[in-house]
Design a protein around this motif. Structure first.
Motif, PDB file in Angstrom:
ATOM      1  N   GLU A  65      29.598  39.497  37.920  1.00 38.31           N
ATOM      2  CA  GLU A  65      30.316  40.757  37.701  1.00 38.31           C
ATOM      3  C   GLU A  65      30.790  40.850  36.258  1.00 38.31           C
ATOM      4  O   GLU A  65      31.117  39.833  35.641  1.00 38.31           O
ATOM      5  N   MET A  66      30.879  42.065  35.731  1.00 40.85           N
ATOM      6  CA  MET A  66      31.337  42.262  34.357  1.00 40.85           C
ATOM      7  C   MET A  66      32.784  41.796  34.179  1.00 40.85           C
ATOM      8  O   MET A  66      33.112  41.136  33.196  1.00 40.85           O
ATOM      9  N   PHE A  67      33.631  42.145  35.129  1.00 44.47           N
ATOM     10  CA  PHE A  67      35.051  41.826  35.008  1.00 44.47           C
ATOM     11  C   PHE A  67      35.462  40.807  36.059  1.00 44.47           C
ATOM     12  O   PHE A  67      34.896  40.774  37.159  1.00 44.47           O
ATOM     13  N   ASN A  68      36.455  40.002  35.689  1.00 40.35           N
ATOM     14  CA  ASN A  68      37.066  39.096  36.664  1.00 40.35           C
ATOM     15  C   ASN A  68      37.897  39.934  37.622  1.00 40.35           C
ATOM     16  O   ASN A  68      38.404  40.990  37.235  1.00 40.35           O
ATOM     17  N   PRO A  69      38.053  39.469  38.864  1.00 39.18           N
ATOM     18  CA  PRO A  69      38.913  40.215  39.781  1.00 39.18           C
ATOM     19  C   PRO A  69      40.326  40.295  39.218  1.00 39.18           C
ATOM     20  O   PRO A  69      40.835  39.326  38.651  1.00 39.18           O
ATOM     21  N   SER A  70      40.936  41.450  39.355  1.00 43.04           N
ATOM     22  CA  SER A  70      42.306  41.619  38.864  1.00 43.04           C
ATOM     23  C   SER A  70      43.288  41.022  39.855  1.00 43.04           C
ATOM     24  O   SER A  70      43.189  41.273  41.055  1.00 43.04           O
ATOM     25  N   PRO A  71      44.237  40.236  39.360  1.00 42.99           N
ATOM     26  CA  PRO A  71      45.268  39.726  40.259  1.00 42.99           C
ATOM     27  C   PRO A  71      46.072  40.882  40.829  1.00 42.99           C
ATOM     28  O   PRO A  71      46.270  41.893  40.168  1.00 42.99           O
ATOM     29  N   SER A  72      46.520  40.710  42.067  1.00 40.13           N
ATOM     30  CA  SER A  72      47.228  41.803  42.720  1.00 40.13           C
ATOM     31  C   SER A  72      48.693  41.881  42.321  1.00 40.13           C
ATOM     32  O   SER A  72      49.359  42.845  42.603  1.00 40.13           O
ATOM     33  N   SER A  73      49.207  40.840  41.684  1.00 41.39           N
ATOM     34  CA  SER A  73      50.613  40.881  41.281  1.00 41.39           C
ATOM     35  C   SER A  73      50.868  39.883  40.159  1.00 41.39           C
ATOM     36  O   SER A  73      50.039  39.025  39.867  1.00 41.39           O
ATOM     37  N   ALA A  74      52.030  40.013  39.558  1.00 44.68           N
ATOM     38  CA  ALA A  74      52.428  39.062  38.522  1.00 44.68           C
ATOM     39  C   ALA A  74      52.519  37.651  39.094  1.00 44.68           C
ATOM     40  O   ALA A  74      52.191  36.676  38.413  1.00 44.68           O
ATOM     41  N   MET A  75      52.922  37.531  40.339  1.00 47.27           N
ATOM     42  CA  MET A  75      52.986  36.202  40.976  1.00 47.27           C
ATOM     43  C   MET A  75      51.595  35.592  41.077  1.00 47.27           C
ATOM     44  O   MET A  75      51.435  34.382  40.899  1.00 47.27           O
ATOM     45  N   ASP A  76      50.592  36.401  41.351  1.00 48.50           N
ATOM     46  CA  ASP A  76      49.233  35.883  41.433  1.00 48.50           C
ATOM     47  C   ASP A  76      48.761  35.374  40.074  1.00 48.50           C
ATOM     48  O   ASP A  76      48.078  34.357  39.983  1.00 48.50           O
ATOM     49  N   VAL A  77      49.141  36.074  39.008  1.00 49.69           N
ATOM     50  CA  VAL A  77      48.795  35.633  37.661  1.00 49.69           C
ATOM     51  C   VAL A  77      49.459  34.293  37.380  1.00 49.69           C
ATOM     52  O   VAL A  77      48.825  33.355  36.886  1.00 49.69           O
ATOM     53  N   LEU A  78      50.745  34.196  37.693  1.00 46.72           N
ATOM     54  CA  LEU A  78      51.498  32.961  37.491  1.00 46.72           C
ATOM     55  C   LEU A  78      50.896  31.815  38.301  1.00 46.72           C
ATOM     56  O   LEU A  78      50.699  30.714  37.787  1.00 46.72           O
ATOM     57  N   ALA A  79      50.567  32.084  39.544  1.00 47.70           N
ATOM     58  CA  ALA A  79      49.990  31.055  40.411  1.00 47.70           C
ATOM     59  C   ALA A  79      48.657  30.569  39.867  1.00 47.70           C
ATOM     60  O   ALA A  79      48.377  29.365  39.875  1.00 47.70           O
ATOM     61  N   ALA A  80      47.856  31.480  39.379  1.00 48.81           N
ATOM     62  CA  ALA A  80      46.556  31.085  38.828  1.00 48.81           C
ATOM     63  C   ALA A  80      46.726  30.286  37.543  1.00 48.81           C
ATOM     64  O   ALA A  80      46.084  29.251  37.354  1.00 48.81           O
TER      65      ALA A  80
END
Length: 153
Positions: A65-80
């Motif tokens: 895919e061209m883009f990475n899946p977007s995290p659904s929340s700021a917590m998901d970004v932090l967790a990743a």
């Protein structure tokens, strides 16, 4: 790769100038990448992927895919970013959902634990919990462990 850079820019509806601005380069540099005049360095690839959430494999090879899946929340970004497991995720999420004064209380409590553990006399841990259980309950009422409301209490 030149075609894929142009495709990213067009997909994001950005002019060469706006694309360049986001990457901190000159507009003509983007034009040269898109025409294949200038080589695209690993540093540029990293910057494009980070800035526009582009899948590096797609940018380099055209696969996926061209883009990475977007995290659904700021917590998901932090967790990743910090590789949080489910337990750590819940701890951080619950802490962030506490009222600021409760967050401060948790921090002070952990400081008291650390101080007690570092003290020479670990037999007296009575100062870990300030006040009686009644005083604690009056100041810090029980909360629903499943609640994520920042206005708990």
């Amino acid at each position: 790769m030149k075609e894929r850079i142009k495709k990213i820019r067009k997909e994001l509806d950005l002019t060469q100038q706006k694309f360049a601005d986001k990457l901190g380069v000159k507009r003509n540099t983007v034009g040269q990448w898109e025409c294949g005049i200038n080589a695209i360095t690993d540093q540029v690839i990293t910057s494009i992927c980070r800035e526009f959430n582009v899948n590096e494999s797609w940018l380099r090879t055209g696969t996926g895919e061209m883009f990475n899946p977007s995290p659904s929340s700021a917590m998901d970004v932090l967790a990743a970013e910090y590789h949080l497991d489910q337990n750590a995720y819940v701890v951080v999420e619950k802490f962030l959902n506490l009222k600021p004064e409760y967050q401060k209380g948790v921090i002070e409590y952990f400081k008291a634990i650390a101080a007690a553990l570092n003290s020479e006399n670990m037999d007296d841990l009575s100062d870990l919990v300030p006040g009686s259980p009644e005083e604690l309950e009056a100041n810090y009422p029980p909360m629903d462990p499943d609640s994520t409301d920042r206005n708990i209490g």
